[in-house]
Design an enzyme around this catalytic site. Structure first.
Site: not given
Ligand SMILES: NC(=O)c1ccc[n+]([C@@H]2O[C@H](COP(=O)([O-])OP(=O)(O)OC[C@H]3O[C@@H](n4cnc5c(N)ncnc54)[C@H](OP(=O)(O)O)[C@@H]3O)[C@@H](O)[C@H]2O)c1
Length: 279
Positions: A240, A234-236, A193, A232, A53, A244
């Site tokens: 959110r 992901k959100s920036v 998601l 796990i 990543y 979550n």
């Protein structure tokens, strides 16, 4: 729910893992320290990154800045597909330790089995060495099918504590989950998601969310948690991230869970591990 009250799942080596964490796939390296810092402030304690990543340094920066005791954090990273084989894997792991700025990693995963290289068994033996050295608390794999798992177990006698696989309502992986359960392997869902697809707009999911009084993302995450998956998402976005994390407080009944399970399409969003190769 306070961080200390969040559920953890036991791992077969005696450790345990928070059941909900933050994934940072496709989080820009330059933004990662802020994103992970926000997640730690919201109460996340598990951060899932990977050598591939390119953002381990940002994760490390946020960990250092958080001031949280190391024992309260759970760091997962994954071996890049370019470093299969014993010596490459050990060297690549040293790089992760430096970038993350930690003196141990909680969970190290083989990111992909890469059957064309046929080095995953040798790589796994290097992971066993890392665990014996105490630099990794727990060792596991990602994107392993039942056949790849069985071969690791047969040839090394060491069962991975966890397999991180694509898993969401469209692709619920029932058979592989049963194999995990029989072997005492924890299932961790990537793309939980549906990776920003239109899964969360499905009217049947929206119906459940309205009935329960939560959001579609929370319904999906609670569905995972009820099956015993680690998730796990992901959100920036901090809003959110909080949404979550609050899935931990949502309750579904059998009919709600069945409605989510009925979304199964048997189709992956990502690559098939039997054919995924380094390009
Ligand atoms: N082992 C592997 O091969 C592998 C492969 C893929 C992923 N992973 C891991 O699994 C983690 C999660 O998977 P993923 O990132 O691919 O997909 P995901 O978590 O299923 O979905 C992330 C997407 O959903 C959006 N989102 C997040 N929360 C939301 C909410 N409450 N409502 C609506 N949309 C929401 C995010 O947008 P915003 O960011 O704009 O909120 C992003 O577009 C990764 O970050 C990574 O750590 C592992």
């Amino acid at each position: 729910m306070t961080a200390a009250m969040q559920p953890r799942l036991p791992l077969r080596d005696g450790s345990s893992i928070p059941q909900l964490g933050l994934g940072v796939y496709r989080v820009e390296p330059a933004a990662t320290a802020d994103v992970v810092g926000a997640a730690l402030s919201c109460g996340y304690r598990l951060i899932d990154t990977a050598q591939g990543y390119g953002n381990e340094a940002g994760v490390g920066e946020a960990i250092a800045a958080s001031g949280l005791p190391r024992s309260q954090l759970f760091t997962t990273t994954k071996l890049t597909s370019r470093a299969h084989g014993r010596d490459n894997a050990l060297r690549a792991f040293d790089g992760s330790m430096q970038r993350l700025g930690v003196d141990y990693v909680d969970l190290f995963l083989i990111h992909w089995p890469l059957p064309d290289l046929d080095l995953y068994v040798e790589t796994w033996r290097a992971f066993v060495e890392l665990q014996q050295d105490g630099r990794v608390r727990s060792i596991g794999v990602s994107n392993f099918t039942e056949g790849f798992l069985q071969r690791l177990i047969d040839e090394t006698g060491v069962v991975p504590v966890l397999n991180q696989i694509e898993l969401h309502p469209w692709f619920p992986q029932r058979q592989l989950r049963e194999f995990h359960d029989a072997q005492g392997i924890v299932t961790e869902a990537w793309g939980p998601l549906g990776q920003g697809s239109d899964l969360l707009q499905d009217p049947r999911l929206v119906d459940v969310a309205q009935r329960v009084g939560c959001t579609p993302a929370q319904v999906v995450l609670r569905w995972h948690l009820d099956q015993g998956n680690v998730v796990i998402p992901k959100s920036v976005r901090p809003d959110r991230m909080r949404e979550n994390l609050a899935a931990l407080d949502v309750q579904l009944d059998d009919a709600d869970r069945a409605a989510v399970s009925a979304l199964d399409r048997g189709v992956r969003l990502g690559p098939d591990p039997e054919h995924f190769a380094v390009t």
